[in-house]
Design an enzyme around this catalytic site. Structure first.
Site: not given
Ligand code: F6R
Length: 241
Positions: A67, A136, A138, A143
């Site tokens: 992403d 959450n 995701h 989301e």
């Molecule tokens: C990042 C991504 C997100 C993160 C998630 C957890 O490329 O796709 O899904 O993996 O938001 O973020 P952290 O690891 O910062 O807690």
């Protein structure tokens, strides 16, 4: 789903790096799907250390990231393109031409998302997809919602994700409100998935991932249907089970 329990973040990172290292050793020109954020940072450090010990060669490895924020130039220090160079690519012998991150600056979201999906297909699909998990539930930036997404798409980040990510920006108003993300179908088509989860703020999401009913309201639960999904989680992330 295979669960590997780690004591803490450092152990989790070492285990995840060994799984990725094995993939690179077995198939030197593999396609790695990569993630950003706090969860995989330690994994990248371990991979860099293995490279410096002469154990890994990334010269033929190809990558596609999950992403990117909409509206951030790849040179912006909070863009995911920048993160990948800063935390990983600039420290190993990967050819930057073989690395890919969705373009958050392309003014045509539909064209960019179609381009990214076609790119993944043209590479022969993803051999190993590394994932973090949002509090959450995701994965990528898919989301919670009413349906599971298919291909790459532009999405509006939820308030809880903006809150979770504001730590990287001067204020919550500076966090981009939209992102482009691989879809659930893209992720599910990866031949192997490696999800890393650390910390108590992930405990509810990890409980859902491992034991919850499959629902787009908790997008990670779809991984229960993946034939080869490895979850590496530390004690804090497993504390709700
Ligand atoms: C990042 C991504 C997100 C993160 C998630 C957890 O490329 O796709 O899904 O993996 O938001 O973020 P952290 O690891 O910062 O807690």
């Amino acid at each position: 789903m295979r669960l590997i329990r780690a004591k803490d973040y450092d152990e989790l990172s070492a285990i995840a790096a060994r799984v990725i290292g094995a993939q690179v050793t077995l198939k030197p020109n593999c396609v790695l799907g990569l993630a950003t954020g706090s969860s995989p940072e330690g994994t990248y450090k371990e991979l860099i250390a293995a490279y410096n010990r002469g154990e890994l060669d990334f010269s033929q490895v190809r990558t596609v990231n999950l992403d990117e924020y909409v509206g951030l130039e790849p040179t912006h220090d909070q863009s995911y393109a920048y993160f990948m160079r800063d935390r990983f690519f600039d420290h190993v012998n990967i050819d930057l031409k073989n690395t890919n991150v969705p373009d958050g600056m392309n003014p045509d979201p539909a064209a960019e998302c179609a381009r990214y999906d076609a790119l993944i297909q043209s590479m022969g699909g993803i051999d190993l997809q590394l994932l973090g998990i949002g509090p959450n539930g995701h994965i990528g930036f898919n989301e919670p919602g009413d349906t599971f997404s298919l291909g790459t798409q532009q999405i509006k980040l939820t308030q809880s994700t903006l809150e979770a990510n504001k730590r990287f920006f001067a204020s919550i108003d500076d966090v981009p409100t939209h992102a482009r993300t691989m879809g659930i179908r893209d992720i599910m088509q990866a031949r192997r998935i490696l999800l890393v989860a650390s910390g108590e703020n992930k405990a509810q999401a990890v409980k859902g991932l491992l034991t919850g009913a499959i629902s787009p309201q908790m997008p990670c639960t779809i991984l229960q249907y993946h034939p080869d999904c490895i979850v590496v989680a530390d004690e804090a992330a497993l504390s709700a089970l």
